[in-house]
Design an enzyme around this catalytic site. Structure first.
Site, PDB file in Angstrom:
ATOM      1  N   ASP A 132       1.783   5.516   3.008  1.00 21.48           N
ATOM      2  CA  ASP A 132       3.072   4.856   3.233  1.00 21.48           C
ATOM      3  C   ASP A 132       3.721   5.474   4.469  1.00 21.48           C
ATOM      4  O   ASP A 132       3.984   6.682   4.498  1.00 21.48           O
ATOM      5  CB  ASP A 132       3.961   5.039   1.999  1.00 21.48           C
ATOM      6  CG  ASP A 132       5.320   4.397   2.180  1.00 21.48           C
ATOM      7  OD1 ASP A 132       5.378   3.193   2.488  1.00 21.48           O
ATOM      8  OD2 ASP A 132       6.340   5.102   2.046  1.00 21.48           O
TER       9      ASP A 132
ATOM     10  N   ASP B 103       7.188  -0.380  -2.796  1.00 18.60           N
ATOM     11  CA  ASP B 103       7.046  -1.314  -1.678  1.00 18.60           C
ATOM     12  C   ASP B 103       6.898  -2.744  -2.183  1.00 18.60           C
ATOM     13  O   ASP B 103       7.514  -3.669  -1.660  1.00 18.60           O
ATOM     14  CB  ASP B 103       5.821  -0.941  -0.822  1.00 18.60           C
ATOM     15  CG  ASP B 103       6.100   0.250   0.093  1.00 18.60           C
ATOM     16  OD1 ASP B 103       7.178   0.848  -0.063  1.00 18.60           O
ATOM     17  OD2 ASP B 103       5.252   0.575   0.937  1.00 18.60           O
TER      18      ASP B 103
ATOM     19  N   THR C 197       6.531  -0.161   7.229  1.00 18.87           N
ATOM     20  CA  THR C 197       6.990   1.093   7.857  1.00 18.87           C
ATOM     21  C   THR C 197       5.975   1.615   8.872  1.00 18.87           C
ATOM     22  O   THR C 197       6.348   2.144   9.907  1.00 18.87           O
ATOM     23  CB  THR C 197       7.251   2.165   6.787  1.00 18.87           C
ATOM     24  OG1 THR C 197       6.129   2.211   5.898  1.00 18.87           O
ATOM     25  CG2 THR C 197       8.482   1.846   5.979  1.00 18.87           C
ATOM     26  N   THR C 198       4.682   1.454   8.557  1.00 17.65           N
ATOM     27  CA  THR C 198       3.648   1.882   9.510  1.00 17.65           C
ATOM     28  C   THR C 198       3.635   0.964  10.727  1.00 17.65           C
ATOM     29  O   THR C 198       3.548   1.423  11.866  1.00 17.65           O
ATOM     30  CB  THR C 198       2.263   1.883   8.834  1.00 17.65           C
ATOM     31  OG1 THR C 198       2.345   2.650   7.628  1.00 17.65           O
ATOM     32  CG2 THR C 198       1.209   2.475   9.732  1.00 17.65           C
TER      33      THR C 198
END
Length: 564
Positions: A66, A400, A99-100
């Site tokens: 994550d 998520d 997020t990545t």
């Protein structure tokens, strides 16, 4: 002495030891730092992404892919690179996923700007073009997004597909269908207006396999600290009345400095009795209300536990605040801060109820479960798994997925995943760049090229030839009839596939927020041309004075005193 003709007097502006770096070298240094951060999380993107094992100074081990979790745990110290940490955390807070992607995209935008900076292009021109490209990209995504309509059942099926796409890239991807259904069922229980995330509890119990995880239609919380008498209490009820308290039910000792003056020793017993009478009166009022389950945020002592056991009432003290809030929402009970007014006549106004209460063994722990609640505005997911690190990562993965389903419910528009939307937006930006005759044409093309990093990285992480796959994608998206606009990377075969028809969907909000945030982060770093690092003062009580300033003053004073 007066300065000579044409000479400027020297002005000392910053304190001695201040480190200043400015100009193009400093800007390039910041870009390199941000690219290094993006490289740290690059391999975690997508269904075939690798995980990172982070081991901190306290010996705690975290295994995660994550982006936000990794960025938080990396403890980045470079001042410019910290902006990528912030942009990742803001994406996590706002949308919950991507997020990545947002970190990689920021790093790639800076990487594309780097050659222009080296050749002498002014950063402001690049920033202006990037912001223009970002606005165009956002409007293109909105144009391409597809609204989820249909009946409630159809919508649930579509939400499940969104959740499965999110879980595809997680450690629990092997059981994505099982967990996607669980996540959709949990979010469906929430109030459709507020969709308050706090009302979905996730409890982690070590042992068993992933398939042993289950969803509680109501509230589940771990058995709290209990006193003697607890085992004599009944552990299951049908349609019980629930009383919630925010008060202690135990004898309170007086303060150490309390003083009571007695004229007659016989009065001492009445004072001791008064303490007992107070607690007994409180307990009697709880029983009088008709409650069969008493839960309190504060302690319920041994006297109260035995008292309730003798009257076939279940009690639990020191219940966590979040769990108590969820019980209140689910059962309709209202938390009481006093026992005054707890009568059978007014019980309806403060007591809650549920269809079934039971204490169940889950792994090595005992859990209290309240199910079949009338309000049904809350749910609890009990996660099982082998190791602590695995369950923690499963928790982050489900968070998520819950965020994505929640966002898709509020903004029910999706786009094709697997890098399809990035390729289509990239193509649109390339075409738009040709309408510009200034340097902006080059900068917008650079932005368009940067977007291709998502499908390229998906290929690299899956072990495929990225150049070959990207060539196929460009050919599909270049078709004039628009039939190839939903084609993205097929991580199973190493080719390309219509990701919309393959049900690889992502809420458009993820992409909108990622592009806007990544552009802002890149523009912020491009706009910095000087870094000033103030030295640490050697004398913490100097209050802004140069190090040693106060020391010299005191030393001189003492010297004069000694001479006198």
């Amino acid at each position: 002495m007066m300065p000579g003709f044409g000479m400027q007097p020297q002005i000392i502006l910053l304190k001695e030891g201040t480190d200043t770096s400015q100009g193009t070298p400093q800007l390039l240094s910041n870009i390199n730092a941000c690219m290094a951060v993006a490289d740290a999380v690059r391999t975690t993107l997508g269904p075939r992404g690798m995980d990172k094992l982070i081991h901190n100074s306290q010996g705690k081990v975290t295994i995660s892919n994550d982006g936000a979790t990794i960025m938080k745990l990396l403890e980045i110290v470079h001042p410019a690179a910290k902006s990528l940490v912030d942009v990742s955390l803001s994406q996590d807070a706002e949308v919950g996923d991507g997020t990545t992607s947002v970190v990689i995209l920021s790093g790639e935008l800076l990487k594309e700007a780097k050659p222009f900076i080296e050749e002498g292009a002014h950063p402001r021109n690049i920033i202006k073009a990037y912001r223009m490209a970002s606005t165009l990209a956002v409007s293109k995504i909105k144009e391409l997004s597809i609204s989820l309509g249909g009946t409630v059942e159809e919508k649930k099926d579509l939400l499940k597909k969104c959740a499965m796409t999110t879980l595809n890239s997680k450690l629990v991807s092997g059981e994505k269908e099982f967990f996607a259904q669980m996540v959709v069922d949990a979010v469906s229980k929430l109030d459709p207006v507020t969709l308050d995330l706090k009302l979905i509890g996730i409890k982690k119990v070590q042992g068993g396999g992933l398939r042993d995880s289950f969803l509680v239609d109501g509230v589940a919380f771990k058995k709290t600290f209990s006193y003697a008498g607890f085992e004599q209490q009944p552990k299951s009820f049908d349609h019980p009345k629930v009383l919630l308290l925010n008060m202690e039910l135990e004898i309170k000792s007086e303060r150490e400095n309390a003083e009571i003056r007695l004229e007659d020793p016989a009065q001492y017993q009445s004072i001791v009795d008064a303490e007992w009478n107070i607690i007994y009166e409180k307990l009697a009022k709880c029983v009088e209300s008709g409650a069969q389950i008493v839960l309190s945020r504060l302690a319920i002592g041994d006297l109260a536990t035995q008292y309730f056991a003798d009257r076939n009432i279940f009690c639990a003290g020191r219940v966590e605040v979040n769990d108590l809030e969820r019980v209140a929402k689910a059962t309709g009970a209202r938390v009481q801060t006093t026992v005054n007014g707890l009568s059978a006549e007014s019980a309806k106004s403060f007591l809650g109820t549920c269809a079934r209460f039971e204490e169940r063994q889950v792994g090595a722990e005992r859990y209290n479960l309240l199910t079949g609640c009338p309000n049904a505005r809350t749910a609890t997911i009990v996660l099982r798994g082998g190791s602590e690190q695995f369950i923690d990562e499963a928790d982050r993965s489900l968070h998520d997925a819950i965020m994505i389903v929640r966002r898709a419910l509020k903004h029910s528009e999706v786009v094709a995943g697997g890098g399809a939307i990035e390729m289509e937006v990239s193509k649109a930006l390339r075409e738009h760049s040709l309408t510009h005759t200034s340097k902006a044409q080059l900068f917008i093309k650079a932005f368009a090229k940067a977007l291709e990093v998502i499908p390229r990285q998906l290929c690299n992480n899956a072990g495929f030839d990225a150049t070959d796959v990207l060539s196929k994608l460009r050919q599909k998206h270049g078709q004039t009839d628009g039939t190839g606009r939903n084609f993205g990377v097929d991580v199973n075969t190493g080719g390309v596939v219509d990701t919309y028809n393959a049900f690889v969907w992502e809420p458009s909000l993820v992409k909108l927020n990622a592009i806007a945030s990544a552009t802002e982060a890149a523009c912020l770093i491009l706009s910095v041309d000087e870094t000033v690092r103030n030295p640490k003062s050697e004398n913490p009580d100097g209050q802004g004075m140069p190090a040693g300033g106060r020391g010299r003053g005191r030393g001189m004073g003492r010297g004069r005193g000694m001479r006198r």
